[in-house]
Design a protein around this motif. Structure first.
Motif, PDB file in Angstrom:
ATOM      1  N   THR A 238       1.030  -1.290   0.085  1.00 52.93           N
ATOM      2  CA  THR A 238      -0.040  -0.010  -0.082  1.00 52.93           C
ATOM      3  C   THR A 238       0.903   1.104  -0.086  1.00 52.93           C
ATOM      4  O   THR A 238       1.725   1.459   0.938  1.00 52.93           O
ATOM      5  CB  THR A 238      -1.054  -0.102   1.155  1.00 52.93           C
ATOM      6  OG1 THR A 238      -1.641  -1.404   1.147  1.00 52.93           O
ATOM      7  CG2 THR A 238      -1.814   1.190   1.327  1.00 52.93           C
ATOM      8  N   ARG A 239       0.770   2.117  -0.933  1.00 59.33           N
ATOM      9  CA  ARG A 239       1.847   3.187  -1.309  1.00 59.33           C
ATOM     10  C   ARG A 239       0.850   4.594  -1.021  1.00 59.33           C
ATOM     11  O   ARG A 239       0.665   5.088  -1.870  1.00 59.33           O
ATOM     12  CB  ARG A 239       2.243   3.080  -2.718  1.00 59.33           C
ATOM     13  CG  ARG A 239       2.986   1.755  -2.682  1.00 59.33           C
ATOM     14  CD  ARG A 239       4.019   1.847  -4.035  1.00 59.33           C
ATOM     15  NE  ARG A 239       4.688   0.045  -4.127  1.00 59.33           N
ATOM     16  CZ  ARG A 239       5.762   0.066  -4.596  1.00 59.33           C
ATOM     17  NH1 ARG A 239       6.424   0.938  -4.897  1.00 59.33           N
ATOM     18  NH2 ARG A 239       6.161  -1.184  -4.776  1.00 59.33           N
ATOM     19  N   ASP A 240       0.956   4.771   0.235  1.00 57.95           N
ATOM     20  CA  ASP A 240       0.583   6.092   0.850  1.00 57.95           C
ATOM     21  C   ASP A 240       1.532   6.924   1.179  1.00 57.95           C
ATOM     22  O   ASP A 240       3.217   6.637   0.951  1.00 57.95           O
ATOM     23  CB  ASP A 240      -0.504   6.006   2.013  1.00 57.95           C
ATOM     24  CG  ASP A 240      -1.830   5.225   1.382  1.00 57.95           C
ATOM     25  OD1 ASP A 240      -2.080   5.211   0.158  1.00 57.95           O
ATOM     26  OD2 ASP A 240      -2.508   4.728   2.127  1.00 57.95           O
ATOM     27  N   PHE A 241       1.387   8.108   1.944  1.00 63.84           N
ATOM     28  CA  PHE A 241       2.391   8.937   2.337  1.00 63.84           C
ATOM     29  C   PHE A 241       2.903   8.798   3.660  1.00 63.84           C
ATOM     30  O   PHE A 241       2.197   8.433   4.984  1.00 63.84           O
ATOM     31  CB  PHE A 241       2.220  10.419   1.852  1.00 63.84           C
ATOM     32  CG  PHE A 241       2.690  10.502   0.674  1.00 63.84           C
ATOM     33  CD1 PHE A 241       3.834  11.300   0.115  1.00 63.84           C
ATOM     34  CD2 PHE A 241       1.608  10.181  -0.503  1.00 63.84           C
ATOM     35  CE1 PHE A 241       3.964  11.263  -1.292  1.00 63.84           C
ATOM     36  CE2 PHE A 241       1.964  10.486  -1.677  1.00 63.84           C
ATOM     37  CZ  PHE A 241       3.236  10.964  -2.290  1.00 63.84           C
ATOM     38  N   ALA A 242       4.110   9.244   4.124  1.00 63.62           N
ATOM     39  CA  ALA A 242       4.740   9.482   5.540  1.00 63.62           C
ATOM     40  C   ALA A 242       5.397  10.489   5.808  1.00 63.62           C
ATOM     41  O   ALA A 242       5.731  11.121   4.930  1.00 63.62           O
ATOM     42  CB  ALA A 242       5.768   8.189   5.738  1.00 63.62           C
ATOM     43  N   ALA A 251      11.555   3.604  13.963  1.00 62.53           N
ATOM     44  CA  ALA A 251      11.124   1.869  14.514  1.00 62.53           C
ATOM     45  C   ALA A 251      10.217   1.404  14.077  1.00 62.53           C
ATOM     46  O   ALA A 251       9.021   1.912  14.730  1.00 62.53           O
ATOM     47  CB  ALA A 251      11.454   1.991  16.021  1.00 62.53           C
ATOM     48  N   GLY A 252       9.930   0.714  13.121  1.00 66.08           N
ATOM     49  CA  GLY A 252       8.582   0.263  12.677  1.00 66.08           C
ATOM     50  C   GLY A 252       8.171   1.178  11.602  1.00 66.08           C
ATOM     51  O   GLY A 252       8.964   1.661  10.846  1.00 66.08           O
ATOM     52  N   GLU A 253       6.973   1.382  11.409  1.00 63.87           N
ATOM     53  CA  GLU A 253       6.280   2.282  10.515  1.00 63.87           C
ATOM     54  C   GLU A 253       6.312   3.577  10.872  1.00 63.87           C
ATOM     55  O   GLU A 253       5.874   3.897  12.078  1.00 63.87           O
ATOM     56  CB  GLU A 253       4.668   1.706  10.007  1.00 63.87           C
ATOM     57  CG  GLU A 253       4.856   0.477   9.322  1.00 63.87           C
ATOM     58  CD  GLU A 253       3.537   0.178   8.996  1.00 63.87           C
ATOM     59  OE1 GLU A 253       2.413   0.703   9.286  1.00 63.87           O
ATOM     60  OE2 GLU A 253       3.289  -0.683   7.891  1.00 63.87           O
ATOM     61  N   PRO A 254       6.484   4.402  10.051  1.00 64.20           N
ATOM     62  CA  PRO A 254       6.568   5.968  10.363  1.00 64.20           C
ATOM     63  C   PRO A 254       5.104   6.600  10.552  1.00 64.20           C
ATOM     64  O   PRO A 254       3.981   5.879  10.425  1.00 64.20           O
ATOM     65  CB  PRO A 254       7.384   6.752   9.211  1.00 64.20           C
ATOM     66  CG  PRO A 254       6.926   5.789   7.980  1.00 64.20           C
ATOM     67  CD  PRO A 254       6.807   4.147   8.669  1.00 64.20           C
ATOM     68  N   LEU A 255       4.846   7.813  10.843  1.00 60.10           N
ATOM     69  CA  LEU A 255       3.627   8.345  10.801  1.00 60.10           C
ATOM     70  C   LEU A 255       2.869   8.277   9.376  1.00 60.10           C
ATOM     71  O   LEU A 255       3.458   9.024   8.313  1.00 60.10           O
ATOM     72  CB  LEU A 255       3.699   9.757  11.390  1.00 60.10           C
ATOM     73  CG  LEU A 255       2.423  10.694  11.249  1.00 60.10           C
ATOM     74  CD1 LEU A 255       1.540  10.183  12.329  1.00 60.10           C
ATOM     75  CD2 LEU A 255       2.931  11.976  11.631  1.00 60.10           C
TER      76      LEU A 255
END
Length: 400
Positions: A238-242, A251-255
């Motif tokens: 899934t290619r959304d924005f961070a 660490a793990g997924e960003p905001l």
């Protein structure tokens, strides 16, 4: 024709184009020679329209552009009416990426002119992030150097840069961590910082699993710390924005800054933009091809609060490549559209941090090949720069 049908065709074309640039050349050894040839020809023959510009503290406008295999820098003391004779940054010729997503960068702070660019290597989709600096008002530049400390002929590309009186910070997309790992999703975001007087850049990984070829956006927050905004791979694909600060490795997924749920197995080659207002609000603009809400969207983040995404742009005119700038509570938002005959720059203005917006209005148009729009603050105003193949560089002061 129905807007969603037209847009679906447009999005499909973007995904097809992105798929070609979503991998390093090493991923396709049987076709390495033909792929390398296509890569080199694309870098050499594509219009060299991507430019970078910045105002300094005195209101001088600085411009960086690629001419042949050289990066050239010039300046203007009259807001772009005339420019000085260009100075060549890299005396030794090298192939330089100069399209909408992979473009040169320039920043001016503390009397220093900083420039960065992506050197395209012979291997398909491979590159190095390059940097040089002028300490004498643009008269000469330091010997160009490679910023990424991993020197494999793979992706180290799509550089972004910020400078302050103490030094310079860069960010880019880097595929070093995925080499030889079939389970690794996408690429990574790396950053490097060098304070004035230091001898070398210090590389640091910010986050794993970024999209492979959407440009990065950077801005400084209210504490003066750099932020990076990028397209990320959440979950399987899934290619959304961070969004993240460079001093806090993820660490793990960003905001997660957008929740469109766009699932594609390719890079759409379509980055977003970021600006920070006088209260520290983060203003974001991005593109998605998600079927539920295709097109361009805007939102503001205040602390932990995110406004709902606001769609903008005419889906019948293929809206894309947004740019943002903030000054106090004033926000300018511009983007590209195509009406079937002409490329158009369309814009909107908000005086209250994005709560209310002026009607969308055409600012400029051109029938030929064009660059993406660039927004700048300088001389107490907001400026639009737009490079065109037919009429050259267009510079316009924007008024609410």
């Amino acid at each position: 024709m129905n807007q969603r049908i037209v847009f679906s065709m447009f999005a499909a074309a973007l995904v097809w184009a992105g798929a070609a640039v979503a991998h390093d050349g090493a991923s396709h050894p049987p076709a390495a020679n033909s792929m390398a040839k296509m890569w080199q020809e694309r870098q050499e023959q594509a219009p060299r329209l991507a430019v970078a510009a910045a105002f300094d503290e005195q209101g001088r406008l600085w411009l960086a552009r690629v001419v042949g295999r050289h990066l050239q820098v010039s300046h203007s003391d009259d807001a772009g009416t005339s420019f000085s004779a260009p100075r060549t940054v890299n005396p030794v010729a090298e192939l330089i990426s100069a399209d909408g997503e992979a473009r040169p960068r320039i920043a001016v702070a503390g009397g220093r002119v900083h420039v960065s660019w992506t050197q395209a290597l012979p291997q398909p989709f491979a590159g190095h992030v390059r940097y040089a600096r002028s300490d004498d008002d643009g008269q000469s530049f330091t010997t160009p150097e490679t910023v990424n400390d991993d020197r494999q002929p793979i992706t180290h590309r799509f550089n972004a840069m910020l400078a302050d009186a103490k030094g310079v910070t860069l960010a880019w997309i880097d595929k070093r961590d995925g080499q030889g790992r079939k389970d690794y999703r996408g690429a990574a975001i790396y950053t490097a910082r060098r304070d004035n007087g230091e001898a070398a850049f210090s590389n640091r990984k910010l986050a794993d699993h970024s999209c492979e070829c959407c440009r990065l956006a950077m801005a400084v927050d209210e504490q003066g710390q750099p932020l990076v905004f990028w397209r990320h791979i959440f979950g399987k694909n899934t290619r959304d924005f961070a969004l993240a600060g460079v001093h806090a490795p993820v660490a793990g997924e960003p905001l997660r800054a957008s929740e469109d749920g766009w699932q594609i197995d390719a890079c759409p080659h379509h980055g977003g933009d970021l600006a920070v207002d006088g209260r520290g609000g983060r203003h974001l603009a991005w593109f998605t091809g998600a079927a539920a809400s295709p097109g361009l969207h805007y939102r503001r983040i205040d602390g932990e609060r995110m406004t709902p995404p606001r769609a903008f742009g005419d889906l019948d005119r293929q809206p894309g490549h947004p740019a943002l700038v903030a000054a106090g509570e004033q926000i300018w938002l511009v983007w590209r559209e195509f009406d079937g005959e002409r490329n158009r720059i369309v814009g909107q203005y908000s005086a209250d941090r994005g709560e209310h917006w002026s009607p969308a209005a055409e600012i400029a148009s051109d029938p030929g090949a064009v660059d993406d729009p660039v927004l700048l603050r300088g001389r107490g105003a907001t400026w639009l720069l737009w490079n065109t193949a037919g009429r050259g560089l267009q510079i316009r002061k924007l008024a609410p």
